[in-house]
Write a protein that holds these residues in place. Structure first.
Motif, PDB file in Angstrom:
ATOM      1  N   MET A 160       1.056  -1.189  -0.152  1.00 60.35           N
ATOM      2  CA  MET A 160       0.407  -0.329  -0.095  1.00 60.35           C
ATOM      3  C   MET A 160       0.702   0.945  -0.484  1.00 60.35           C
ATOM      4  SD  MET A 160      -3.465  -0.293   0.210  1.00 60.35           S
ATOM      5  CE  MET A 160      -4.169   0.389   0.710  1.00 60.35           C
ATOM      6  N   THR A 161       0.342   2.299  -0.730  1.00 61.08           N
ATOM      7  CA  THR A 161       1.154   3.008  -1.125  1.00 61.08           C
ATOM      8  C   THR A 161       0.193   4.238  -0.203  1.00 61.08           C
ATOM      9  OG1 THR A 161      -0.401   4.430  -2.175  1.00 61.08           O
ATOM     10  CG2 THR A 161       2.065   2.937  -3.432  1.00 61.08           C
ATOM     11  N   ALA A 162       1.393   5.735   0.005  1.00 60.19           N
ATOM     12  CA  ALA A 162       0.897   6.621   0.850  1.00 60.19           C
ATOM     13  C   ALA A 162      -0.747   6.756   0.458  1.00 60.19           C
ATOM     14  CB  ALA A 162       1.226   8.168   1.245  1.00 60.19           C
ATOM     15  N   PHE A 163      -1.060   7.149  -1.173  1.00 63.98           N
ATOM     16  CA  PHE A 163      -2.235   7.339  -1.130  1.00 63.98           C
ATOM     17  C   PHE A 163      -2.865   6.771  -1.747  1.00 63.98           C
ATOM     18  CE2 PHE A 163      -5.412   7.611  -5.528  1.00 63.98           C
ATOM     19  CZ  PHE A 163      -4.976   9.113  -5.309  1.00 63.98           C
ATOM     20  N   ASP A 164      -2.452   5.259  -1.505  1.00 65.33           N
ATOM     21  CA  ASP A 164      -3.815   4.284  -1.496  1.00 65.33           C
ATOM     22  C   ASP A 164      -4.157   4.439   0.000  1.00 65.33           C
ATOM     23  OD1 ASP A 164      -3.718   2.916  -4.069  1.00 65.33           O
ATOM     24  OD2 ASP A 164      -1.401   1.437  -2.954  1.00 65.33           O
ATOM     25  N   ASP A 165      -3.642   4.388   1.042  1.00 63.16           N
ATOM     26  CA  ASP A 165      -4.041   4.733   2.320  1.00 63.16           C
ATOM     27  C   ASP A 165      -4.691   5.837   2.752  1.00 63.16           C
ATOM     28  OD1 ASP A 165      -2.004   2.207   3.616  1.00 63.16           O
ATOM     29  OD2 ASP A 165      -0.590   3.532   3.492  1.00 63.16           O
ATOM     30  N   LEU A 166      -4.327   6.761   1.905  1.00 62.28           N
ATOM     31  CA  LEU A 166      -5.514   7.845   2.495  1.00 62.28           C
ATOM     32  C   LEU A 166      -6.479   7.604   1.787  1.00 62.28           C
ATOM     33  CD1 LEU A 166      -5.552  10.606   3.332  1.00 62.28           C
ATOM     34  CD2 LEU A 166      -4.863  11.369   0.674  1.00 62.28           C
ATOM     35  N   MET A 167      -6.409   7.188   0.345  1.00 62.34           N
ATOM     36  CA  MET A 167      -8.025   6.901  -0.086  1.00 62.34           C
ATOM     37  C   MET A 167      -8.542   5.349   0.914  1.00 62.34           C
ATOM     38  SD  MET A 167      -7.954   9.623  -2.414  1.00 62.34           S
ATOM     39  CE  MET A 167      -9.746   8.872  -3.182  1.00 62.34           C
ATOM     40  N   ALA A 168      -8.720   4.565   0.831  1.00 60.28           N
ATOM     41  CA  ALA A 168      -9.048   4.087   2.143  1.00 60.28           C
ATOM     42  C   ALA A 168      -9.624   4.598   3.420  1.00 60.28           C
ATOM     43  CB  ALA A 168      -8.297   2.491   2.240  1.00 60.28           C
ATOM     44  N   PHE A 169      -9.076   5.559   3.380  1.00 61.11           N
ATOM     45  CA  PHE A 169      -9.504   6.483   4.973  1.00 61.11           C
ATOM     46  C   PHE A 169     -10.578   7.064   4.893  1.00 61.11           C
ATOM     47  CE2 PHE A 169      -9.155  10.096   7.943  1.00 61.11           C
ATOM     48  CZ  PHE A 169      -9.762   9.721   9.321  1.00 61.11           C
ATOM     49  N   GLN A 170     -10.171   7.753   3.087  1.00 65.08           N
ATOM     50  CA  GLN A 170     -11.268   8.581   2.653  1.00 65.08           C
ATOM     51  C   GLN A 170     -12.865   7.746   2.793  1.00 65.08           C
ATOM     52  OE1 GLN A 170     -11.617  12.455   2.156  1.00 65.08           O
ATOM     53  NE2 GLN A 170      -9.726  12.443   3.649  1.00 65.08           N
ATOM     54  N   ARG A 171     -12.538   6.294   1.773  1.00 63.21           N
ATOM     55  CA  ARG A 171     -13.721   6.129   1.777  1.00 63.21           C
ATOM     56  C   ARG A 171     -14.623   5.495   2.713  1.00 63.21           C
ATOM     57  NH1 ARG A 171     -14.601   2.733  -3.213  1.00 63.21           N
ATOM     58  NH2 ARG A 171     -16.987   1.559  -2.422  1.00 63.21           N
ATOM     59  N   ASP A 172     -14.081   5.703   3.709  1.00 64.23           N
ATOM     60  CA  ASP A 172     -14.853   5.231   5.307  1.00 64.23           C
ATOM     61  C   ASP A 172     -15.622   6.675   5.372  1.00 64.23           C
ATOM     62  OD1 ASP A 172     -14.092   2.835   5.473  1.00 64.23           O
ATOM     63  OD2 ASP A 172     -12.689   2.951   7.048  1.00 64.23           O
ATOM     64  N   THR A 173     -14.623   7.729   5.860  1.00 60.02           N
ATOM     65  CA  THR A 173     -15.105   8.914   5.770  1.00 60.02           C
ATOM     66  C   THR A 173     -16.355   9.179   4.428  1.00 60.02           C
ATOM     67  OG1 THR A 173     -12.641   9.819   6.849  1.00 60.02           O
ATOM     68  CG2 THR A 173     -14.570  11.850   6.194  1.00 60.02           C
ATOM     69  N   GLN A 174     -15.613   8.923   3.629  1.00 64.81           N
ATOM     70  CA  GLN A 174     -17.419   9.567   2.891  1.00 64.81           C
ATOM     71  C   GLN A 174     -18.280   8.614   3.033  1.00 64.81           C
ATOM     72  OE1 GLN A 174     -17.185  11.285  -0.112  1.00 64.81           O
ATOM     73  NE2 GLN A 174     -15.132  12.531   0.882  1.00 64.81           N
ATOM     74  N   ALA A 175     -17.801   7.516   3.334  1.00 66.42           N
ATOM     75  CA  ALA A 175     -19.211   6.785   4.301  1.00 66.42           C
ATOM     76  C   ALA A 175     -20.174   7.309   4.904  1.00 66.42           C
ATOM     77  CB  ALA A 175     -18.882   5.174   4.224  1.00 66.42           C
ATOM     78  N   LEU A 176     -19.546   7.768   5.846  1.00 61.56           N
ATOM     79  CA  LEU A 176     -20.345   8.078   7.223  1.00 61.56           C
ATOM     80  C   LEU A 176     -20.987   9.510   6.883  1.00 61.56           C
ATOM     81  CD1 LEU A 176     -17.110   7.254   9.359  1.00 61.56           C
ATOM     82  CD2 LEU A 176     -19.534   6.653   9.638  1.00 61.56           C
ATOM     83  N   GLY A 177     -19.941  10.135   5.368  1.00 61.43           N
ATOM     84  CA  GLY A 177     -20.971  10.742   5.599  1.00 61.43           C
ATOM     85  C   GLY A 177     -22.370  10.471   5.152  1.00 61.43           C
TER      86      GLY A 177
END
Length: 489
Positions: free
Chosen positions: A1-18
């Motif tokens: 996993m790259t930093a970009f992959d980690d960031l986008m995985a984190f963002q996916r959960d944030t967007q789902a909670l939104g």
């Protein structure tokens, strides 16, 4: 996993909670039990606390420092994440939670005050909302303008001064057109009563006609029509009136414009910062072009006239031309959402000036009703008869949406530019609309604007789609041409 992959995985959960928070808001407007507002406020505050913590998480900052985008999509994702991260870092978490709790409760108090025609019962909570939003705006603005910081939430890259300049350019031609039209005989409206269950049947057909995907959406009723969600779950609402079916039908077409935008975004952007409309002005361009340039056109209203006759029988007008006149009547009225195209933007200008004054501290909440009534009388030439037709008619201020109102008129400006390009791109548009076929128009909008979500900045996507820098002239030309012909000017 790259930093970009980690960031986008984190963002996916944030967007789902939104999305979950948005679904709670939809439920509050449509199905929530009447006495549940206090608990819902705590639920909304809890989710907002989690979202704020994620948006301001130091790991997001670390990831952003490590990543260099290697394509335009990644660059746009990082742009949107950075914007959210920097904003969240400026607003204290407890303030964010408090705003979510108070605005959730204020929404119910607004609805009750509106029903009871009781401004005084609403003012205390509105004063609290204004104070909290001003505090938030000050945190975001720093040494800058508080109202500009609020507009940035809804129309990135636009300031209050820029909006004021656009409105100043629009007002003279709008006022002159209104004066000329109101001197002419007003077309007759519909007459009779219209069964509300039949209205809902036809309104769902209209939603499908304009490309709304019912397999990933639904149409419900609410006091104030709205759309909610993105991606695979996009919901809209409408309202009915036994004596005014246009309220239902055109509210639906309007919200379908919003809903179709969200449904048509590239699925690869799902649950990412790009998987939503880029701004409320661009969003409104879709709802207004669906509702007005397409839905209120002579071609489409001819088809709608046939559908209404089939559903309701005699609707009180003789033929399709008279029906077109009824749909587009320029007439006195109090309600923004029911205003004709000529006068709609004047309603927005009133709200824009009042909320700027509220945020600047130049207008006290206790003086809002009087200020509204004075301004309305000055702008429209007659007095407000009751609060639900005045300062209590809109939900926006109760839920803290300061800076939102001007995007409605920016949406009209953008729609004018898009429609000019659409007429060239789809030469058979009128013939298609005359038989209830909207796909030529809606597919052009999907291809040129909707699929891109937040990939491009607001003004950039309008320029790319329309081939011109956005400005009010195409809208004003359209209005003068349409209503000049309709009223024999």
């Amino acid at each position: 996993m790259t930093a970009f992959d980690d960031l986008m995985a984190f963002q996916r959960d944030t967007q789902a909670l939104g999305q979950i928070a948005g679904r709670l808001g939809w439920d509050q407007e449509t199905m929530m039990p009447r006495e549940s507002a206090s608990q819902r406020g705590e639920e909304m505050a809890a989710i907002e606390g989690v979202l704020h913590a994620r948006r301001s998480d130091p790991r997001v900052g670390d990831w952003l420092e490590q990543i260099e985008a290697d394509d335009d999509v990644a660059a746009a994702q990082l742009r949107e994440i950075r914007r959210s991260y920097e904003r969240a870092g400026k607003v204290p978490a407890d303030l964010s939670r408090r705003i979510a709790q108070v605005t959730s409760q204020a929404q119910g108090k607004w609805a009750a005050a509106r029903s009871d025609e009781d401004v005084a019962s609403f003012l205390p909570v509105l004063e609290e909302v204004v104070a909290l939003k001003r505090e938030e705006g000050q945190a975001l603005a720093g040494d800058g303008d508080v109202y500009d910081a609020m507009v940035e939430d809804y129309e990135p890259g636009t300031t209050g001064a820029q909006i004021a300049a656009i409105f100043d350019a629009m007002r003279p031609r709008l006022v002159d057109l209104r004066a000329a039209v109101l001197e002419m005989p007003t077309p007759a409206g519909l007459s009779g009563t219209f069964d509300e269950s039949k209205q809902m049947q036809l309104t769902r057909r209209l939603a499908r006609t304009f490309g709304y995907d019912m397999a990933h959406g639904r149409v419900d009723k609410a006091v104030h029509p709205f759309s909610s969600g993105s991606g695979d779950d996009v919901r809209i609402t409408t309202r009915t009136s036994e004596t005014d079916p246009f309220n239902c039908f055109y509210s639906t077409i309007h919200e379908v414009g919003h809903g179709a935008y969200e449904q048509n975004i590239d699925k690869s952007f799902l649950l990412t910062p790009l998987g939503r409309g880029v701004s409320m002005g661009v969003h409104e361009s879709q709802s207004r072009i669906y509702e007005n340039q397409l839905g209120r056109s002579r071609a489409f209203t001819g088809w709608l006239f046939e559908q209404m006759q089939e559903a309701f029988g005699d609707v009180g007008v003789a033929d399709a031309d008279a029906f077109y006149g009824a749909v587009n009547r320029v007439h006195n009225g109090y309600i923004r959402t029911e205003a004709d195209e000529v006068q709609y933007n004047l309603h927005i200008m009133l709200r824009f000036d009042l909320e700027r004054a509220l945020m600047a501290g130049d207008l006290a909440v206790g003086d809002l009703e009087a200020a509204w009534n004075d301004r309305f009388d000055s702008d429209f030439g007659y007095g407000v008869d009751r609060p639900s037709n005045g300062c209590l008619q809109d939900v926006h201020w109760s839920v803290g949406l300061f800076g939102y109102f001007p995007t409605y008129s920016l949406g009209n400006v953008y729609a004018g530019c898009l429609y000019q390009a659409l007429r060239t791109a789809v030469p058979d548009l009128d013939a298609e609309l005359a038989v209830g076929e909207t796909s030529g128009a809606t597919e052009w909008l999907r291809e040129n604007l909707q699929q891109h979500g937040s990939l491009y900045e607001p003004r950039s996507i309008i320029t790319r789609a329309s081939g011109m820098e956005p400005g009010p002239e195409p809208l004003l030309d359209y209005l003068e041409t349409k209503f000049g012909a309709l009223y024999g000017l």
